[in-house]
Design an enzyme around this catalytic site. Structure first.
Site, short mmCIF file in Angstrom:
data_model
loop_
_atom_site.label_atom_id
_atom_site.label_comp_id
_atom_site.label_asym_id
_atom_site.label_seq_id
_atom_site.Cartn_x
_atom_site.Cartn_y
_atom_site.Cartn_z
N GLU A 123 52.47 43.32 44.46
CA GLU A 123 52.80 42.21 45.37
C GLU A 123 52.52 40.84 44.74
OE1 GLU A 123 51.06 42.87 49.27
OE2 GLU A 123 52.39 44.56 49.64
N GLU B 139 54.81 51.30 49.23
CA GLU B 139 53.89 51.07 50.36
C GLU B 139 54.74 50.92 51.61
OE1 GLU B 139 50.80 48.10 50.24
OE2 GLU B 139 50.52 48.39 48.07
O1 AHR Z 1 47.91 48.85 51.94
C1 AHR Z 1 47.15 47.73 52.22
C2 AHR Z 1 47.60 46.51 51.45
O2 AHR Z 1 48.86 46.09 51.87
C3 AHR Z 1 47.77 46.68 49.96
O3 AHR Z 1 46.57 46.52 49.28
C4 AHR Z 1 48.72 45.57 49.60
O4 AHR Z 1 49.50 45.88 48.49
C5 AHR Z 1 49.53 45.36 50.86
O5 AHR Z 1 49.60 44.02 51.22
#
Ligand code: AHR
Length: 506
Positions: free
Chosen positions: A172, A291
């Site tokens: 990210e 994610e």
């Molecule tokens: O999954 C929790 C968080 O969400 C992760 O660390 C990040 O990559 C995202 O913003």
């Protein structure tokens, strides 16, 4: 309500990459400590891994797990997590304001992966670090012997190389919150150089660049275009992330989330193809959706109460983001998995975020029980029975408009043909709050022998969740609502339900 689902045996989308059914473990909250690792738990094995949690994970036939973050990696020194445990430094983690003892580290993760038959996916720090750290960890993990880092691994008790194939290059990086946040130019250039160096070591690695944190980011989708222009020839996948919320308890809107998700995937696919054309390249970059999950039950409360406070005591593994998921979340997860299956030509990796205790598929009590959250079950069914070729379904049914999407079909579906087992599985969600749906299947050239299994997930109380006091509140139930009469398949799926149908073919 009435619907019709048509499938034709040869009308396939793609062979599914089983890694779309992966997950994610971060050094965040109680995911690692008290989650997968708790040496003094009665169920701990000789490595300190909780066997009860491992069982729930192996039951999922989990193909891959991304580790060790997340935001965590952007100020993490991988060298802190190797060597004799008593010599590893305790560090302050800037992402989650916690104290990390590094008791569980890189080698422990690999041992855990081997025991659970999981392919590791390792994320490296491109927030505070760069090429040097990347080339060293690669040598430590994957080189057989005879060099500084590989010999150090052997000294640490790991004679065989870890042979990690999948590497996430940063996390990210488009986000202001990220330690070492970068512009697309800075990040795209860095990834290209890191990837080039890693490929000099092993050209067959699978390298993943971090795309947008979600499609609401101000830099989306130009971020994708620019980072790909810098790195197209040196990477293999672009990562996308997305978390969903339902603060307003707006069921119609929440359950239509897979429509914008489809647009997100299609837009990034278009951007990949744009850069591919511009580069006159034959190479295809694919999507790693590494994610994704609902995340809202605990988020506001914990962000306010915890992360925004100036903590003087940085706790070790505090309970963070321990969402308990309800039926609506379960249905949403079902529609997301359907979207991945229906885009299996481009989505090749997927990681539900996360696996244990933090926005979890599985919850644990310290010294106590572990249990599946309701969202565990659609992942379970898809992972077990969603392997093979995805089918291009034609779904005819009534539609609705929500605040975030138009033309939302009340019936969301995907299907997978497993030629080896001669089986086909359907995964169906009825999004309607009010109506059951009578579905007729037109299975054209499929010669169905029998129904192997039919299971449903729903509940009268749509907000109930699996908790430590009631861990089985939501569970799949065997049903008999699917009928096969004279090779004609039909069902009557209740409102707000998830249904899996497994058919044996002749
Ligand atoms: O999954 C929790 C968080 O969400 C992760 O660390 C990040 O990559 C995202 O913003």
């Amino acid at each position: 309500m009435k619907a019709n689902i048509t499938a034709v045996k040869d009308f396939t989308i793609s062979t599914i990459d089983k890694r779309i059914y992966g997950s994610f473990l971060e050094h965040l909250g109680r995911a690692i400590y008290e989650g997968i690792y708790e040496p003094d738990h009665p169920e701990a094995d000789e490595n300190g891994f909780r066997k009860d949690v491992m069982k729930l994970i192996t039951d999922l036939n989990m193909p891959t797990v991304r580790y060790p973050g997340g935001n965590y990696i952007s100020s993490f020194n991988w060298e802190d997590s190797i060597g004799p445990i008593e010599e590893r430094p305790t560090r302050l983690d800037l992402a989650w304001k916690t104290r990390e003892t590094n008791e569980f580290g890189l080698n422990e993760f690999i041992t855990w992966c081997r025991k659970t038959n999981i392919e590791p996916m390792y994320a490296i720090n491109l927030g505070t670090r760069g090429i040097d750290a990347a080339r060293n960890i690669l040598e430590y993990c994957n080189h057989p012997s005879g060099s500084y880092w590989s010999d150090l691994r052997i000294k640490h008790g790991y004679k065989e190389p870890h042979d990690i194939k999948m590497w996430c290059l940063g996390n990210e990086m488009d986000g202001e919150w990220q330690v070492g946040h970068k512009t697309a130019t800075e990040y795209g250039r860095l990834v290209h150089e890191v990837a080039k160096s890693m490929r000099k070591f092993d050209s067959s690695l699978e390298l993943i660049i971090a795309g947008s944190s979600n499609e609401a980011m101000p830099t989306y989708p130009d971020w994708e275009r620019e980072i790909l222009e810098h790195s197209y020839d040196s990477i293999d996948y672009i990562a996308l992330h997305k978390y969903w919320t339902n603060y307003e308890k707006n069921t119609n809107s929440y359950l239509s989330s897979s429509v914008p998700l489809q647009e997100y995937i299609s837009t990034v696919e278009g951007t990949i193809n744009y850069v591919k054309a511009k580069k006159r390249s034959k190479k295809q970059i694919n999507i790693s959706f590494d994610e994704w999950n609902p995340w809202y039950h605990t988020r506001d409360m914990q962000t306010q109460n915890y992360l925004d406070k100036n903590l003087s005591d940085w706790p070790k593994a505090p309970p963070l983001y321990e969402d308990m998921y309800n039926i609506l979340d379960t249905l949403l997860v079902g529609t997301v998995l359907n979207t991945f299956i229906n885009n299996s030509h481009i989505v090749k990796i997927g990681c539900m975020a996360q696996l244990v205790n933090v926005i979890p598929a599985i919850s644990t009590v310290k010294q106590g029980i572990s249990w599946p959250q309701s969202i565990y079950y659609p992942l379970y069914f898809a992972s077990l029975y969603g392997r093979g070729d995805s089918l291009q379904l034609k779904v005819d049914c009534p539609k609705y408009s929500s605040e975030i999407a138009d033309d939302v079909k009340y019936i969301d579906a995907s299907a997978v043909l497993n030629k080896e087992k001669n089986e086909v599985s359907f995964f169906i969600v009825n999004r309607s709050e009010n109506d059951n749906c009578n579905i007729d299947f037109d299975l054209k050239d499929f010669n169905v022998d029998s129904i192997i299994d039919q299971q449903i997930i729903n509940n009268e109380d749509i907000y109930v969740a699996n908790t430590k006091d009631n861990p089985n509140a939501i569970k799949p139930k065997k049903t008999s609502i699917v009928k096969l009469i004279d090779n004609q398949l039909s069902t009557d799926i209740p409102k707000l339900s998830y249904l899996v149908i497994r058919l044996k073919l002749n």
